[in-house]
Scaffold this motif. Structure first.
Motif, PDB file in Angstrom:
ATOM      1  N   MET A 131      -2.111 -20.068  38.623  1.00  0.00           N
ATOM      2  CA  MET A 131      -2.064 -19.934  37.171  1.00  0.00           C
ATOM      3  C   MET A 131      -0.760 -19.250  36.762  1.00  0.00           C
ATOM      4  O   MET A 131      -0.063 -19.676  35.836  1.00  0.00           O
ATOM      5  N   LEU A 132      -0.416 -18.192  37.474  1.00  0.00           N
ATOM      6  CA  LEU A 132       0.821 -17.482  37.171  1.00  0.00           C
ATOM      7  C   LEU A 132       2.024 -18.374  37.448  1.00  0.00           C
ATOM      8  O   LEU A 132       3.023 -18.332  36.717  1.00  0.00           O
ATOM      9  N   PHE A 133       1.918 -19.205  38.501  1.00  0.00           N
ATOM     10  CA  PHE A 133       2.978 -20.164  38.802  1.00  0.00           C
ATOM     11  C   PHE A 133       3.227 -21.067  37.596  1.00  0.00           C
ATOM     12  O   PHE A 133       4.364 -21.260  37.157  1.00  0.00           O
ATOM     13  N   MET A 134       2.125 -21.613  37.043  1.00  0.00           N
ATOM     14  CA  MET A 134       2.274 -22.481  35.872  1.00  0.00           C
ATOM     15  C   MET A 134       2.880 -21.712  34.703  1.00  0.00           C
ATOM     16  O   MET A 134       3.725 -22.220  33.970  1.00  0.00           O
ATOM     17  N   GLY A 135       2.443 -20.449  34.566  1.00  0.00           N
ATOM     18  CA  GLY A 135       2.951 -19.653  33.447  1.00  0.00           C
ATOM     19  C   GLY A 135       4.443 -19.388  33.574  1.00  0.00           C
ATOM     20  O   GLY A 135       5.194 -19.497  32.606  1.00  0.00           O
ATOM     21  N   VAL A 136       4.868 -19.034  34.784  1.00  0.00           N
ATOM     22  CA  VAL A 136       6.286 -18.726  34.989  1.00  0.00           C
ATOM     23  C   VAL A 136       7.135 -19.981  34.814  1.00  0.00           C
ATOM     24  O   VAL A 136       8.201 -19.967  34.190  1.00  0.00           O
ATOM     25  N   PHE A 137       6.643 -21.087  35.372  1.00  0.00           N
ATOM     26  CA  PHE A 137       7.353 -22.358  35.256  1.00  0.00           C
ATOM     27  C   PHE A 137       7.463 -22.772  33.784  1.00  0.00           C
ATOM     28  O   PHE A 137       8.503 -23.231  33.310  1.00  0.00           O
ATOM     29  N   ALA A 138       6.359 -22.564  33.046  1.00  0.00           N
ATOM     30  CA  ALA A 138       6.355 -22.924  31.627  1.00  0.00           C
ATOM     31  C   ALA A 138       7.329 -22.053  30.845  1.00  0.00           C
ATOM     32  O   ALA A 138       7.974 -22.510  29.904  1.00  0.00           O
ATOM     33  N   TYR A 139       7.454 -20.787  31.255  1.00  0.00           N
ATOM     34  CA  TYR A 139       8.352 -19.885  30.550  1.00  0.00           C
ATOM     35  C   TYR A 139       9.792 -20.362  30.652  1.00  0.00           C
ATOM     36  O   TYR A 139      10.544 -20.337  29.690  1.00  0.00           O
ATOM     37  N   TYR A 140      10.170 -20.801  31.861  1.00  0.00           N
ATOM     38  CA  TYR A 140      11.564 -21.216  32.002  1.00  0.00           C
ATOM     39  C   TYR A 140      11.848 -22.517  31.283  1.00  0.00           C
ATOM     40  O   TYR A 140      12.879 -22.678  30.646  1.00  0.00           O
ATOM     41  N   THR A 141      10.900 -23.464  31.395  1.00  0.00           N
ATOM     42  CA  THR A 141      11.157 -24.798  30.853  1.00  0.00           C
ATOM     43  C   THR A 141      10.667 -24.978  29.428  1.00  0.00           C
ATOM     44  O   THR A 141      10.843 -26.036  28.844  1.00  0.00           O
ATOM     45  N   HIS A 142      10.062 -23.922  28.861  1.00  0.00           N
ATOM     46  CA  HIS A 142       9.575 -23.973  27.479  1.00  0.00           C
ATOM     47  C   HIS A 142       8.633 -25.120  27.227  1.00  0.00           C
ATOM     48  O   HIS A 142       8.677 -25.732  26.171  1.00  0.00           O
TER      49      HIS A 142
END
Lengths: 670, 323
Positions: free
Chosen positions: B143-154
């Motif tokens: 879940m955190l992986f998705m969150g971090v990835f989403a943060y970078y790629t908006h």
């Protein structure tokens, strides 16, 4: 508004009927349950009409007590909380009517009376618009469940624990409302809210902490959650549906109203609320998966779900303070839908658990097993309930948790963001952790109770199910259908509850402005439509695979064999995994949170005698409360025992000393 | 319309090529061990053989036993529709589909665990308990992986996330992608029950997690489980490939609206992605050949390591977008 008081009056009529017919308990229960059912239907209609029309009405009565005003207000938020109470209350009333013969007869009229009183007080608490009135009604509502638990075992530990923790919670509420009323000079909510906006409070942080602790006891947040797993198992079925399904929502309602009364929330409130919610969710589900008893698992899981809702509300405060209105919409929407979902699936699971207890005689999971073959209707509906509470698509629990996940992640879509991103990352991870262990917990529950082979002779030799219990399948089916259909209609439900969401956002923060139709609200609805569509696609693809598989099976001769036993000489049901085995590795891994104790004997003889190994996880929070608070009070009380020795001559000496002191004081004053 | 055709073709390629990953892993392990090994297409032959066999159902089982494989396969196929290939859009993409992917993995996992408990066997119970625990521990990390990835790629959809991995992004933030790729590799090893978390080649009690849950299934049910396991690995491979290979979005039409190059750019991207997925299978094969399975108490430590990598990746970029 008049309908509200008609609805309350019907409940009071039911309670009165229970008292009038106390010599004929069957009729007492019949009258009470019919009135409760009618009142609940009226309440449901009322709630839905207030939500649809978005009205808010106020009514004041003459009030005999010196403090406070009898003011009642029915607004969309109260109506939203009234809706599940009425719906579940209706089902519980029908159950009370049909199953009135299952109670001890001289207790039945008392139960009926307090059942009606509980439903009435729940509605009244929701509509109370004055601080002292709220406290009075809150007390009545808190005391009712105690009397609903006293059928089989009058001195039940759970009943007393419930009462104690409920009052531990009411004490901060007295201070909360008391401080605000003294400072503002009035007690009505409207006056307090306007005082908050115009003048502000002198210590809003303290007020927030008092409100949080007070309402946390009702919600079952850690560390005030100990009563849920003790009290819920001893409640009869109609009571447990209402109490486990909807009474903990009162804590949420109280917290939201409390925050509205305090006014402008600060960032740290949101963070504290998020932390409290995350800790409750995690500790709740950790305790849940080590419990040996279905109803205790469900009790701890209630604490976990309330933790999730608090996490959402805390994140909503953080979002609205930082101007992230889309995230605010997602959090408030997710919290509201989660409240509905929790009422649905918790009631379903408790009804199923009570059915199992009736049929199999026990809810200890390590004595059950193979119930899917003996109770097929309960098995199917409990499967839906367990999948829903584990937040697995395509059921309703997944929808509300998905909204929360997307709410946390929504901030990441912005081009510019601040440090609050860190809290949303932590919230995302916490919610993920809670969801992961919820799946663990309910796989264990469902798998060991319903699947496999019966683990005890009693379950193996179980007779057929009696007709009263068999008729419960209709209620189970209705609740399960709600869980399934919810996903498909979730966008419509979201749009329907949008005014409540707006109201909730405004209650949480005066700047929590949620537009009704701009991007703030359209985005979650679009997501929900897409999710509903992908769930439909999931069903279609699964159906296609199912049809292919069925066709294939029709062409083959499937044989029956035994379960693979690795050439054991005597395989049987006893070698299956039990509840303790399933949770054992997790229990060891999470030892810092659980503090389980193992007592495994060392066998030294060659021909060993039967012996016993124990794996125990006590709720260390209750022991901590005991050691910290109650032992202290007890030691103080023990000191006072020195003065109560029974020597009457010394008592006369006390009177003499008191007289002399009073004389000296009076003379000194002159 | 053309992009829909491309997405559908990518979806079909995934459905067809997924068992080949298993073949590659087996072949790599054999070669490292000095053997010739099974043919690359062996998993396909095995699936066909299993479908033709007659199943044997244990007497303790109920409808859960036969419904489980169906639900697992259905959920995994639905999950495949959400994952993009090589810079194109996935067949179904919407904001938030990254989290729906995790949910679909959840139900596919539930549909493996419950039939295992249905058999009433101690071994399947053991496997289910372990699988439930390890997947519960990996859930927050993923879940955190998705969150971090989403943060970078908006972006909250997998299409947007993987589409955001461009050459520019790699050039400026390669530690971020490297950390995420390593973390995803560990997450994938746990979720797909590979060494060092589980040994997929044995049925011994010491090493059983995934293999033991499907122990009593036979015939078509076993074929469905094996296929969905391969498909789940393909899905993880696509995300992994999306992280490590920065592909630009292929333009089917030129600036004038001319369908000049045809499907060639998409085909190149798909080929590059498929080769990267095969590379990941190769890496798994090497890992399985060089490591032994960890003791069970160590697996949570491995999962925590993945979590630390994700958190580090998040910390490298969290001040990127200003206050």
């Amino acid at each position: 508004m008049q309908l509200l008081f008609i609805h309350i009056a019907i409940f009071c009529l039911g309670g009165l009927g229970a008292i009038v017919f106390h010599k004929r308990p069957g009729q007492a229960a019949a009258v009470a349950s019919v009135c409760a059912g009618a009142g609940s239907l009226a309440g449901l209609g009322l709630a839905l009409s207030v939500i649809s029309l978005q009205t808010s009405s106020l009514m004041t009565f003459a009030y005999p007590l010196p403090l406070g005003l009898a003011q009642f207000k029915l607004d969309p938020l109260a109506a939203f909380f009234l809706a599940p109470i009425s719906a579940i209350g209706f089902i519980a009333s029908i159950l009370l009517y049909r199953e009135r013969s299952l109670f001890t007869q001289n207790y039945l009229w008392k139960f009926s009376f307090f059942f009606c009183l509980l439903l009435a007080s729940l509605s009244l608490v929701l509509t109370a618009a004055d601080a002292m009135l709220f406290l009075l009604l809150w007390e009545i509502m808190s005391v009712c469940p105690f009397f609903l638990m006293r059928d089989k075992n009058k001195a039940a530990y759970g009943a007393w624990l419930y009462l104690i923790i409920a009052h531990l919670g009411v004490l901060p509420l007295f201070f909360f409302f008391g401080l605000m009323s003294v400072e503002a000079g009035t007690t009505t909510f409207a006056a307090l809210a306007s005082h908050a906006l115009l003048t502000g409070w002198s210590a809003p942080g303290l007020l927030f902490c008092l409100a949080l602790i007070g309402f946390a006891a009702k919600m079952g947040l850690f560390p005030l959650h100990g009563w849920m797993p003790e009290a819920y198992p001893i409640l009869p079925t109609p009571a447990v549906l209402v109490i486990a399904g909807t009474m903990s929502n009162m804590g949420i309602y109280g917290l939201v109203r409390g925050i509205n009364l305090i006014g402008m929330p600060q960032n740290w409130w949101g963070i504290i609320l998020m932390a409290a919610g995350a800790v409750s969710g995690l500790i709740g589900i950790y305790f849940a998966f080590v419990q040996p008893n279905i109803k205790r698992i469900l009790g701890y899981s209630s604490s976990e779900n309330m933790g999730i809702i608090c996490l959402a509300l805390g994140a909503a405060i953080l979002a609205s303070n930082n101007g992230h209105y889309t995230a605010l919409a997602l959090f408030t929407g997710g919290a509201l839908l989660h409240i509905w979902n929790h009422s649905l699936y918790k009631s379903l699971l408790y009804l199923g658990a009570n059915t199992i207890e009736r049929v199999a005689g026990s809810t200890r999971i390590s004595q059950l097993g193979g119930l899917a073959k003996k109770m097929p209707n309960t098995a199917i509906t409990m499967a839906v309930g367990c999948a829903a509470i584990a937040a697995v698509p395509p059921f309703n629990g997944f929808i509300s948790e998905l909204l929360l996940f997307i709410g946390f992640a929504d901030v990441f879509q912005l081009e510019q963001s601040n440090d609050s991103v860190l809290y949303f990352w932590l919230g995302l991870a916490a919610l993920g952790a809670i969801g992961g262990f919820a799946l663990f917990c309910f796989t264990r529950l469902y798998g060991i109770v319903f699947l496999g082979a019966p683990r005890s002779r009693h379950v193996e030799d179980m007779g057929p199910i009696d007709s009263i219990t068999a008729s419960r399948k209709h209620f189970l089916a209705v609740l399960a259908a709600g869980c399934i259909l919810f996903t498909l209609v979730s966008p419509l439900l979201y749009t329907y509850f949008a005014p409540v969401q707006q109201y909730l956002a405004l209650q949480l923060s005066p700047t929590g402005y949620l537009p009704k139709d701009a991007t703030g609200m359209g985005y979650p609805v679009t997501i929900l439509w897409w999710v509903a569509g992908s769930m439909l696609l999931l069903s279609l693809i699964t159906l296609a695979v199912f049809v292919w598989h069925r066709r294939l099976r029709a062409t083959q001769n499937a044989r029956q064999g035994i379960t693979w036993d690795c050439a054991y000489s005597n395989p049987g049901p006893r070698i299956q995994y039990t509840g303790g085995s399933f949770s054992h590795t997790g229990m060891i891994a999470l030892h810092p949170f659980l503090h389980s104790s193992r007592d495994v004997p060392v066998i030294t003889e060659i021909f060993a005698q039967p012996t016993r190994a124990t794996l125990e996880t006590r709720d260390w929070t209750i022991s901590a409360w005991g050691r910290g608070l109650f032992a202290l009070v007890q030691s103080l009380a023990a000191v006072s025992k020195k003065f109560q020795h029974g020597y009457i001559n010394l008592y006369i000496l006390y009177v003499l000393i008191a007289l002399i002191v009073t004389l000296i004081w009076t003379l000194g004053k002159m | 319309m053309a992009s829909l055709i491309c997405s559908f073709c990518n979806f079909l390629i995934g459905l067809v090529l997924a068992p080949l990953l298993m073949g590659i892993i087996i072949r790599v392990k054999a070669k490292v061990a000095g053997r010739t090994g099974k043919p690359l297409l062996q998993p396909y032959y095995d699936l066909v053989k299993l479908i033709k066999k007659e199943p044997v159902y244990p007497a303790t089982t109920t409808w859960v036993f036969t419904l489980g494989p169906v639900i697992t396969t259905g959920a995994t196929i639905t999950a495949l529709t959400l994952v993009p290939v090589g810079g194109t859009t996935s067949l179904i993409n919407f904001s938030g589909d990254a989290f729906v992917l995790l949910g679909l993995f959840g139900i596919s996992r539930l549909a493996i665990m419950l039939p295992a408990l249905d058999t009433g066997s101690a071994f399947e119970g053991m496997g289910t308990a372990r699988e439930a625990l390890f997947s519960a521990l990996v859930e927050p990390v993923f879940m955190l992986f998705m969150g971090v990835f989403a943060y970078y790629t908006h972006s909250l959809s997998l299409t947007g996330m993987i589409g955001g991995v461009t050459l520019n992004a790699w050039g400026s933030a390669w530690p971020f992608f490297l950390l995420l790729a390593i973390a995803l590799y560990f997450i994938m090893l746990t979720e797909n029950a590979r060494i060092p978390v589980d040994d997929p080649t044995t049925h011994l009690e010491l090493t059983m997690i995934h293999e033991v849950m499907i122990l009593d299934h036979s015939g078509p049910e076993l074929a469905l489980y094996e296929y969905s396991a391969a498909l789940k690995m393909w899905i993880f491979g696509l995300i992994f490939a999306g992280l490590i290979v920065p592909l630009a979005e292929p333009h089917l039409f030129t600036a004038d609206g001319d369908f000049a190059n045809g499907f060639l750019p998409v085909a190149i991207n798909t080929a590059a992605t498929v080769l990267s997925v095969f590379f990941m299978a190769f890496l798994i094969g090497i890992t399985e050949s060089t490591m032994a399975r960890l003791r069970l108490e160590r697996v949570p430590q491995l999962i925590s390591l993945a979590g630390v990598f994700v958190a580090l990746a998040g910390l490298t970029v969290w001040r990127l977008y200003g206050i």
